[in-house]
Design an enzyme around this catalytic site. Structure first.
Site, short mmCIF file in Angstrom:
data_model
loop_
_atom_site.label_atom_id
_atom_site.label_comp_id
_atom_site.label_asym_id
_atom_site.label_seq_id
_atom_site.Cartn_x
_atom_site.Cartn_y
_atom_site.Cartn_z
CG ASP A 135 -2.28 0.59 0.98
OD1 ASP A 135 -2.38 1.41 0.07
OD2 ASP A 135 -3.22 0.29 1.74
CG ASP A 195 -9.40 2.11 -1.05
OD1 ASP A 195 -8.34 2.21 -1.67
OD2 ASP A 195 -9.48 1.82 0.16
#
Ligand code: GAL
Length: 488
Positions: A135, A195
């Site tokens: 991430d 996202d």
């Protein structure tokens, strides 16, 4: 030496990776029991044998570092430790993926791996981990240019390589710093947006850069809460960059999480498959609905994702002059791309606020093979196969889900294999072989034809997509893409 244009040569992800991840449905609610139960269900529901082989644990699993700088596992959630989890999964014929961030902290503010790349890669390798999702939170200012992000992500890529264990490397930098220019040289997949959230078209200010020029000054962060349509529009200009070994990651699937209609989920799944995104189930499969199962287990759709030709579909048509919904959103799109056997994929997406008749001309479908209708495929006539026509019935899926839930495992395993009957099983017959043999379970059913130099005209209901495999009627269709450059 085989020549390849890929810098990353770990031979993984020759077709997009498939699996399950907890984040979209469960967030930080993770435990070893969840992983073991999910693994068991992936097998019992027949999903592992359709290709969903990676069990991916997302954020929130760690508990600081020890005095030697080694990352510690949260032993309340994972009392047997990660090596034990990996062993359980491997024994079940599955693979194990874990998560960290190229920052001081993860996005949920657990320990990150920035400046601890070597130690953490060694931990994962020693536990038997097969996949790393990496991430982008708390990067300590080390982003803002392609070079800064590249260097930060390459450090982990090198550390993974140095362990000697082959670990699939999945970047999650949300499309920042033009990741599509440098991704293939270090990673097997890369996220291209903030996202996803469980909405088909709804725009949300948290997903920035939605309607405007991404170079606009306010478009500073990829954000979150990105709809299916936003993600498609984000990737459209460079959709063709994905290739065997390195794929655009459109983010984990929302199918089964409850925020979209059945038709919207079908469209979401088919487009993710067509664009060669990793297919990572994001639902809690302990509570899956029959309709979600029959979307996720459709082998004719999965086969377009796992096709050895390995070329993502591209958008050949977009029209925004169509009825808009209450958010001012509405458009139609046509996507197409080559499939093995000289077949062609055709998807007509209606994201307008009304049922519409859509028309796809051969000239546009094959525009990339020759301008102005000059591609040889225009002269051929085509059978149109609907890839949803052999979807499993809801009642079969309901029965499978009910029996998979029963406690007596050996009895239910027997019943389940009876129920799955001759449903496609990629462990027995790979998609590559199945497609080569023209297995009817992968080809859908014929519903129409397109004449040479003709067009397909079809009614597409609001918020849905028609997904077709075009099969040439010519005896010897010109073979454009015999195999991928890299043999699979
Ligand atoms: C986000 C990432 C999500 C999930 C989450 C965990 O940055 O895009 O997929 O991993 O962090 O905190």
């Amino acid at each position: 030496m085989a020549s390849t244009c890929l810098g990353l040569d770990n031979r993984l992800a020759r077709t997009p990776q498939m699996g399950w991840n907890n984040w979209n449905s469960l967030g930080c609610d993770v435990s070893q029991q969840l992983l073991v139960d999910t693994a068991d269900l992936l097998i019992r529901l027949g999903l592992r044998d359709l290709g969903y082989e990676y069990v991916l644990l997302d954020d929130c699993w760690s508990d600081g570092r020890d005095e030697n700088g080694r990352i510690k596992v949260d032993t309340r959630r994972f009392p047997q430790g990660m090596k034990w989890v990996a062993e359980q999964l491997h024994n079940a014929g599955l693979l194990y993926g874990m998560y960290s961030s190229a920052g001081h902290l993860t996005c949920a503010r657990y320990e990150g791996s920035l400046d601890y790349e070597k130690a953490d890669a060694e931990s994962w390798a020693s536990w038997g981990v097969d996949y790393l999702k990496y991430d982008n939170c708390y990067s300590a200012g080390r982003h803002g240019s392609p070079e800064a992000s590249f260097n930060r992500y390459k450090t982990m890529g090198d550390a993974l390589k140095a362990t000697g264990r082959n670990i699939l490397y999945s970047l999650c930098n949300w499309g920042e710093d033009y990741v599509h220019y440098w991704d293939t040289s270090i990673a097997n997949s890369w996220r291209i947006s903030g996202d996803i959230y469980d909405s088909f078209t709804r725009p949300d200010a948290l997903c920035s850069c939605t309607e405007v020029d991404p170079a606009s000054p306010w478009c500073v962060a990829p954000g979150s809460r990105c709809s299916v349509l936003t993600i498609l529009n984000r990737v459209a200009p460079y959709a063709d960059r994905g290739q065997p070994g390195g794929w655009h990651d459109l983010d984990m699937l929302e199918v089964g999480n409850g925020g979209m209609t059945d038709e919207e989920y079908k469209a979401h799944f088919a487009l993710w498959a067509a664009l060669k995104s990793p297919l990572i189930i994001g639902a809690d499969i302990r509570h899956l609905s029959p309709s979600a199962l029959t979307i996720l287990n459709n082998p004719a759709i999965i086969a377009i994702n796992q096709d050895p030709v390995g070329r993502p579909a591209t958008r050949i048509w977009q029209d925004v002059n169509v009825p808009k919904d209450r958010f001012g959103v509405g458009e139609i799109q046509i996507w197409s791309g080559p499939l093995s056997g000289d077949d062609q994929l055709l998807i007509l997406l209606n994201a307008a606020d009304k049922d519409l008749t859509m028309v796809a001309e051969l000239e546009d479908i094959f525009a990339h093979d020759g301008p102005g209708g000059s591609a040889p495929q225009n002269a051929e006539a085509w059978d149109v196969h609907d890839l949803w026509s052999s979807r499993m019935t809801d009642s079969s899926a309901a029965q499978i889900l009910q029996i998979a839930d029963q406690a007596n495992e050996s009895q239910s395993a027997e019943k389940l294999s009876g129920l799955l009957g001759d449903w496609y099983n990629a462990t027995i017959l790979s998609y590559k072989e199945g497609l080569k043999n023209r297995d009817p379970r992968l080809l859908g059913q014929k519903v129409s034809e397109i004449k040479s130099y003709g067009a397909l005209k079809v009614k597409v209901p609001r918020h849905s997509a028609k997904v077709y495999r075009l099969i040439s009627q010519a005896e010897n269709p010109s073979r454009r893409y015999k195999t991928t450059k890299d043999e699979l």
